[in-house]
Scaffold this active site. Structure first.
Site, PDB file in Angstrom:
ATOM      1  N   GLU A 118       6.758 -21.561   8.545  1.00  0.00           N
ATOM      2  CA  GLU A 118       7.131 -20.639   9.610  1.00  0.00           C
ATOM      3  C   GLU A 118       8.110 -21.254  10.607  1.00  0.00           C
ATOM      4  O   GLU A 118       8.725 -20.547  11.402  1.00  0.00           O
ATOM      5  CB  GLU A 118       5.894 -20.138  10.345  1.00  0.00           C
ATOM      6  CG  GLU A 118       5.207 -21.168  11.212  1.00  0.00           C
ATOM      7  CD  GLU A 118       4.039 -20.578  11.993  1.00  0.00           C
ATOM      8  OE1 GLU A 118       4.149 -20.501  13.221  1.00  0.00           O
ATOM      9  OE2 GLU A 118       3.035 -20.174  11.347  1.00  0.00           O
TER      10      GLU A 118
ATOM     11  N   GLU B  62       0.803  -1.221   0.000  1.00  0.00           N
ATOM     12  CA  GLU B  62       0.000   0.000   0.000  1.00  0.00           C
ATOM     13  C   GLU B  62       0.837   1.273   0.000  1.00  0.00           C
ATOM     14  O   GLU B  62       0.348   2.348  -0.357  1.00  0.00           O
ATOM     15  CB  GLU B  62      -0.957  -0.012   1.195  1.00  0.00           C
ATOM     16  CG  GLU B  62      -2.064  -1.051   1.038  1.00  0.00           C
ATOM     17  CD  GLU B  62      -3.092  -0.990   2.147  1.00  0.00           C
ATOM     18  OE1 GLU B  62      -2.780  -0.460   3.227  1.00  0.00           O
ATOM     19  OE2 GLU B  62      -4.214  -1.487   1.924  1.00  0.00           O
TER      20      GLU B  62
END
Length: 299
Positions: free
Chosen positions: A114, A83
């Site tokens: 992860e 963004e």
């Protein structure tokens, strides 16, 4: 500390019967818990400010904002990076989001990704990390191996390391140069850290990236001056920004925007000072693109 003993894994006494609540009470209960998030983030204000100041210095020197995380935390980092490009007109390579498991992990869980310490290091090595870069490690639990590996490697390279977690004395906070531990308390649904912990991380990332962009001169007063007028809506927004900040009619603002080759900051300086495009450009270059510094220098 074992996962079961983490703050983010504890059961919330206020929601043990949420499954039998009326919908109205359910909503009110979730909202009451959400209100605790802003207070937890406020408690980390000094650390967040420190992160902004140090990150701004590295970014000004050509460094990149690099977010690294897994699951919800990783997705929030990717979102923040993505963004910044349209919002502040920066190049995509200046803000990068890394998520354990790669791009496909944005939409579906990648099992085991992860848990790899080496993968976090490898992903940063592939970016050719430098000492000017800023690495923001995100993990609600504060102990995700992928993030730990990334932060440890970043520290070796002497990049700025920032940890964002939602438990006290987080493991990643102990590795990073700057630790931000926003302790939001047990989740509404036990262990569902996409809720309060995710909201806290989103708020913190909003502050850090917005603060860094403000320090780069991407904001004048409280408007975005690096907006890219690539369509009619954005041209209209650019004209309104120039009109409001320079206190001139919209039609005149459009004229300045065209003279400034669609550079909003340049148009504002030209409109407010009466300087030519060449002189206004020189002034912005001298004051590192910060419109308020240019205007203050002339007053």
């Amino acid at each position: 500390m074992e996962i079961k003993n983490l703050e983010t894994e504890a059961r919330n006494p206020a929601t043990t019967h949420i499954d039998t609540m009326s919908t109205s009470d359910m909503v009110k209960t979730i909202n009451a818990e959400d209100q605790k998030v802003a207070l937890a983030v406020a408690g980390e204000s000094d650390q967040i400010a420190k992160a902004i100041d140090q990150a701004s210095t590295r970014y000004s020197a050509g460094g990149r904002l690099i977010y690294i995380g897994a699951g919800t935390s990783g997705r929030l980092g990717v979102l923040d990076a993505a963004e910044l490009v349209p919002t502040y007109g920066i190049k995509p390579e200046r803000a990068i989001g890394l998520i354990a498991g790669g791009k496909k992990a944005m939409f579906a869980a990648v099992e085991g990704a992860e848990d790899s310490i080496t993968m976090g290091e490898t992903d940063l090595k592939n970016l050719k990390l430098t000492a000017n870069d800023i690495v923001i490690g995100l993990a609600a639990s504060g102990r995700t191996p992928y993030v730990i590996g990334g932060l440890k490697y970043a520290a070796k390279v002497q990049a700025l390391t920032i940890a964002v977690a939602c438990v006290p004395n987080s493991v990643i906070g102990q590795i990073a140069e700057i630790a931000i531990n926003a302790v939001v308390g047990p989740e509404v649904i036990t262990g569902s850290t996409r809720m309060k912990a995710g909201t806290a991380q989103k708020m913190i990332l909003n502050m850090i990236s917005t603060g860094v962009m403000i320090r780069q001169g991407k904001v004048y007063q409280n408007v975005m001056v690096d907006v890219q007028p690539t369509n009619d809506k954005l041209v209209d927004r650019a004209c309104r920004i120039i009109s409001e900040t320079a206190e001139i009619p919209t039609a005149k603002a459009l004229s300045f925007l065209k003279k400034a080759d669609n550079d909003v900051a340049l148009a504002i300086v030209m409109a407010k000072t009466g300087k030519s495009k060449i002189v206004a450009k020189q002034l912005l270059a001298k004051y590192h693109g910060i419109v308020s510094d240019v205007l203050n220098s002339l007053n």
